[in-house]
Design an enzyme around this catalytic site. Structure first.
Site, PDB file in Angstrom:
ATOM      1  N   CYS A 188      -6.134  -1.834  -6.237  1.00  0.00           N
ATOM      2  CA  CYS A 188      -7.167  -2.255  -5.294  1.00  0.00           C
ATOM      3  C   CYS A 188      -8.032  -1.084  -4.852  1.00  0.00           C
ATOM      4  CB  CYS A 188      -6.515  -2.840  -4.050  1.00  0.00           C
ATOM      5  SG  CYS A 188      -6.123  -4.573  -4.209  1.00  0.00           S
ATOM      6  N   ARG A 193      -2.044  -0.169 -10.250  1.00  0.00           N
ATOM      7  CA  ARG A 193      -1.643   1.088  -9.647  1.00  0.00           C
ATOM      8  C   ARG A 193      -0.145   1.341  -9.831  1.00  0.00           C
ATOM      9  NH1 ARG A 193      -2.829   5.249  -6.172  1.00  0.00           N
ATOM     10  NH2 ARG A 193      -1.063   5.834  -4.884  1.00  0.00           N
ATOM     11  N   PRO A 221      -4.558   8.895  -3.326  1.00  0.00           N
ATOM     12  CA  PRO A 221      -4.176   9.995  -4.204  1.00  0.00           C
ATOM     13  C   PRO A 221      -2.700   9.901  -4.605  1.00  0.00           C
ATOM     14  CG  PRO A 221      -4.312  10.739  -1.932  1.00  0.00           C
ATOM     15  CD  PRO A 221      -4.697   9.295  -1.931  1.00  0.00           C
ATOM     16  N   ILE A 222      -2.270  10.754  -5.554  1.00  0.00           N
ATOM     17  CA  ILE A 222      -0.858  10.745  -5.934  1.00  0.00           C
ATOM     18  C   ILE A 222      -0.238  12.140  -5.784  1.00  0.00           C
ATOM     19  CG2 ILE A 222      -0.893   8.720  -7.451  1.00  0.00           C
ATOM     20  CD1 ILE A 222      -1.163  10.685  -9.804  1.00  0.00           C
ATOM     21  N   ASP A 223      -0.866  12.947  -4.900  1.00  0.00           N
ATOM     22  CA  ASP A 223      -0.394  14.323  -4.718  1.00  0.00           C
ATOM     23  C   ASP A 223       1.062  14.388  -4.230  1.00  0.00           C
ATOM     24  OD1 ASP A 223      -1.625  13.086  -2.460  1.00  0.00           O
ATOM     25  OD2 ASP A 223      -1.518  14.971  -1.370  1.00  0.00           O
ATOM     26  N   LYS A 237       5.999  -9.262  -4.782  1.00  0.00           N
ATOM     27  CA  LYS A 237       5.271  -8.460  -5.783  1.00  0.00           C
ATOM     28  C   LYS A 237       5.644  -6.988  -5.669  1.00  0.00           C
ATOM     29  CE  LYS A 237       0.824  -7.001  -5.016  1.00  0.00           C
ATOM     30  NZ  LYS A 237       0.740  -5.552  -5.269  1.00  0.00           N
TER      31      LYS A 237
HETATM   32  C1  UD1 Z   1       2.321   0.385  -1.415  1.00  0.00           C
HETATM   33  C2  UD1 Z   1       2.081  -1.084  -1.662  1.00  0.00           C
HETATM   34  C3  UD1 Z   1       0.776  -1.516  -1.032  1.00  0.00           C
HETATM   35  C4  UD1 Z   1       0.742  -1.153   0.440  1.00  0.00           C
HETATM   36  C5  UD1 Z   1       1.078   0.330   0.652  1.00  0.00           C
HETATM   37  C6  UD1 Z   1       1.221   0.703   2.109  1.00  0.00           C
HETATM   38  C7  UD1 Z   1       3.176  -1.469  -3.786  1.00  0.00           C
HETATM   39  C8  UD1 Z   1       3.030  -1.829  -5.225  1.00  0.00           C
HETATM   40  N1  UD1 Z   1       2.040  -1.312  -3.090  1.00  0.00           N
HETATM   41  O1  UD1 Z   1       1.242   1.088  -2.054  1.00  0.00           O
HETATM   42  O2  UD1 Z   1       0.644  -2.930  -1.193  1.00  0.00           O
HETATM   43  O3  UD1 Z   1      -0.550  -1.387   0.967  1.00  0.00           O
HETATM   44  O4  UD1 Z   1       2.325   0.638  -0.010  1.00  0.00           O
HETATM   45  O5  UD1 Z   1       2.188  -0.067   2.719  1.00  0.00           O
HETATM   46  O6  UD1 Z   1       4.271  -1.366  -3.277  1.00  0.00           O
HETATM   47  N2  UD1 Z   1      -0.830   8.853  -0.057  1.00  0.00           N
HETATM   48  C9  UD1 Z   1      -1.212  10.149  -0.291  1.00  0.00           C
HETATM   49  N3  UD1 Z   1      -0.714  10.795  -1.388  1.00  0.00           N
HETATM   50  C10 UD1 Z   1       0.159  10.177  -2.256  1.00  0.00           C
HETATM   51  C11 UD1 Z   1       0.551   8.858  -2.000  1.00  0.00           C
HETATM   52  C12 UD1 Z   1       0.035   8.204  -0.895  1.00  0.00           C
HETATM   53  O7  UD1 Z   1      -1.984  10.717   0.464  1.00  0.00           O
HETATM   54  O8  UD1 Z   1       0.597  10.826  -3.232  1.00  0.00           O
HETATM   55  C13 UD1 Z   1      -1.378   8.142   1.107  1.00  0.00           C
HETATM   56  C14 UD1 Z   1      -2.258   6.952   0.688  1.00  0.00           C
HETATM   57  O9  UD1 Z   1      -3.587   7.351   0.443  1.00  0.00           O
HETATM   58  C15 UD1 Z   1      -2.144   6.068   1.914  1.00  0.00           C
HETATM   59  C16 UD1 Z   1      -0.703   6.296   2.409  1.00  0.00           C
HETATM   60  O10 UD1 Z   1      -0.299   7.530   1.822  1.00  0.00           O
HETATM   61  O11 UD1 Z   1      -3.037   6.510   2.886  1.00  0.00           O
HETATM   62  C17 UD1 Z   1       0.270   5.212   2.030  1.00  0.00           C
HETATM   63  O12 UD1 Z   1       0.251   5.001   0.634  1.00  0.00           O
HETATM   64  P1  UD1 Z   1       1.537   4.538  -0.158  1.00  0.00           P
HETATM   65  O13 UD1 Z   1       2.630   4.207   0.795  1.00  0.00           O
HETATM   66  O14 UD1 Z   1       1.825   5.513  -1.226  1.00  0.00           O
HETATM   67  O15 UD1 Z   1       1.016   3.188  -0.828  1.00  0.00           O
HETATM   68  P2  UD1 Z   1       1.330   2.665  -2.275  1.00  0.00           P
HETATM   69  O16 UD1 Z   1       2.725   3.013  -2.668  1.00  0.00           O
HETATM   70  O17 UD1 Z   1       0.215   3.004  -3.180  1.00  0.00           O
END
Ligand code: UD1
Length: 416
Positions: free
Chosen positions: A116, A92, A122-124, A22
């Protein structure tokens, strides 16, 4: 409202064929709009997250045909750069389209993503990286408005090795003239898969799997056919199920290296694990001695996406164990549902202490997220009596017909 009804207590016997991942398929689908030629993705799982992504792409102008496990994507007419709130909330991964839309149409209007409920998410880091590439970004009324008329290559250092941000930036930089470097990037196998896919389309990217990715901008990408890596989290879920229930289960089409952190943990139990080529056979006598401590980490550490499932296993292990969740701050919601089945779990912040009980007892529980939902099914498989897992649309997001897979292994589980 759909639910699973499980009569627990049976061992699992048989084979499970693992489908494409996925977390690879979704970014690959997003990346497909980087070309106006046909893209064919093989071995695509029949899960609702893929259906949501199809809906999003169709809204942008893509024509998609599902032919068995193949997705045939024609993006020649992609012209709309807007992803509305309703659908973005469902998935997401709609955020990946920011990068690919900006590369294709030079603009994007994307609603803040959903997915989920496992923490702030966040997406910062995405936004900061895009700005470094010269992309103008305004946040307005729940939407992110972007314009990439004046992009420039850059040297970006991510604050955290975010999977999504790394993938988004790879897609954003693919057409930017010159060399873009992304440092402290995520090393997950899905990142390597995206690099491979983009390079099959004509991109020039190297470094995926390490913490530095280098992208040399190209003028155009072309169509391709591609098979994503097998789903390591689905594979891991069924390995844990077999370890908990006892029996002999063989996984087919799996890359054992991608779940080496789980295999290393399971090797410390009385389970026997045999690996040959793309197959893993697990033999288990059921209830295990507890594992001391499991900490979720970025790849190749123990994946956060298997944390809930291992918690279900620890609930019925012999002894006390500790789980530390380092990636998502509120990913212990399933613990309160496991407790309804008799699990003995104490949560303090990011730490869970699990005192293994001799048996769980069936009851009614609520899936609150994808992996947590899967862990409740695993708990139901070993619980005495009947367990009803409600809100299973969460599970459908990432597991193809879980009741059929487990039923074929001999479990008593039905979907109503
Ligand atoms: C992806 C996976 C998800 C998995 C996660 C961690 C997909 C579709 N989803 O999610 O299944 O659980 O990786 O392995 O591939 N963060 C920030 N700012 C941001 C982006 C992330 O602070 O702009 C933080 C998040 O809150 C989290 C950590 O970074 O604590 C990891 O998140 P991230 O690796 O971005 O997860 P996803 O890409 O959303």
């Amino acid at each position: 409202m759909k639910e699973y009804i499980i009569d627990g207590g049976l061992p699992l016997e048989g084979q499970v064929n693992i489908c494409g991942a996925k977390n690879s398929i979704l970014p690959l689908m997003a990346a497909s709009i980087l070309t106006d030629e046909i893209v064919v993705l093989h071995d695509c799982p029949d899960i609702s997250d893929v259906d949501s992504m199809i809906k999003i792409l169709e809204g942008l102008g893509s024509k998609i045909i599902k032919n068995g496990r193949d997705l045939i994507i024609d993006n020649s007419n992609v012209a709309n750069a807007q992803i509305p709130v309703g659908i973005a909330k469902e998935l997401r991964s709609s955020i990946f389209l920011l990068g690919s839309l900006l590369s294709r149409l030079k603009q994007a209007k994307v609603a803040y993503p959903g997915g989920c409920d496992i923490g702030l998410r966040p997406i910062d880091i995405h936004i900061a990286g895009l700005r470094e590439l010269g992309i103008d970004i305004q946040e307005q009324g729940g939407y992110i408005l972007c314009n990439s008329a004046n992009t420039k290559c850059g040297d970006i250092v991510l604050d955290l090795p975010s999977v999504g941000a790394t993938e988004n930036l790879m897609m954003s930089a693919v057409f930017i003239k010159g060399r873009t470097v992304i440092r402290n990037c995520a090393k997950e196998p899905e990142i390597c898969d995206l690099q491979k896919f983009l390079n099959c389309m004509g991109a020039k990217i190297k470094g995926a799997g390490s913490s530095v990715i280098v992208i040399e901008g190209v003028d155009k990408l072309h169509g391709t056919e591609y098979t994503p890596i097998p789903d390591r989290i689905v594979a891991g879920t069924y390995l844990i199920a077999a370890a908990m229930c006892g029996g002999n289960v063989e996984l087919v089409n799996v890359n054992s290296e991608h779940i080496s952190s789980l295999i290393s943990k399971l090797s410390k139990t009385t389970c026997k694990i045999y690996i040959k080529n793309d197959r893993i056979l697990i033999k288990s006598k059921g209830r295990q001695k507890s594992l001391d401590c499991i900490e979720t980490m970025y790849y190749p550490g123990f994946p956060t996406d298997l944390q809930s499932q291992i918690m279900a296993m620890q609930s019925i292990s012999k002894g006390t164990s500790v789980i530390v969740e380092n990636i998502f701050e509120t990913r212990f919601k399933t613990a309160s549902e496991l407790k309804k089945l008799g699990a003995d779990i104490t949560i303090k912040g990011r730490v869970a202490v699990i005192r293994g009980v001799k048996e769980l007892v069936g009851g009614e529980v609520l899936a609150t997220d994808l992996r947590g939902g899967a862990s409740l099914v695993l708990a139901g498989l070993v619980a005495k009596g009947q367990t009803i897992v409600k809100e299973i649309h969460h599970i459908d997001r990432g597991y193809e017909d879980m009741s059929k897979v487990l039923g074929d292994l001999g479990a008593h589980i039905r979907r109503t």
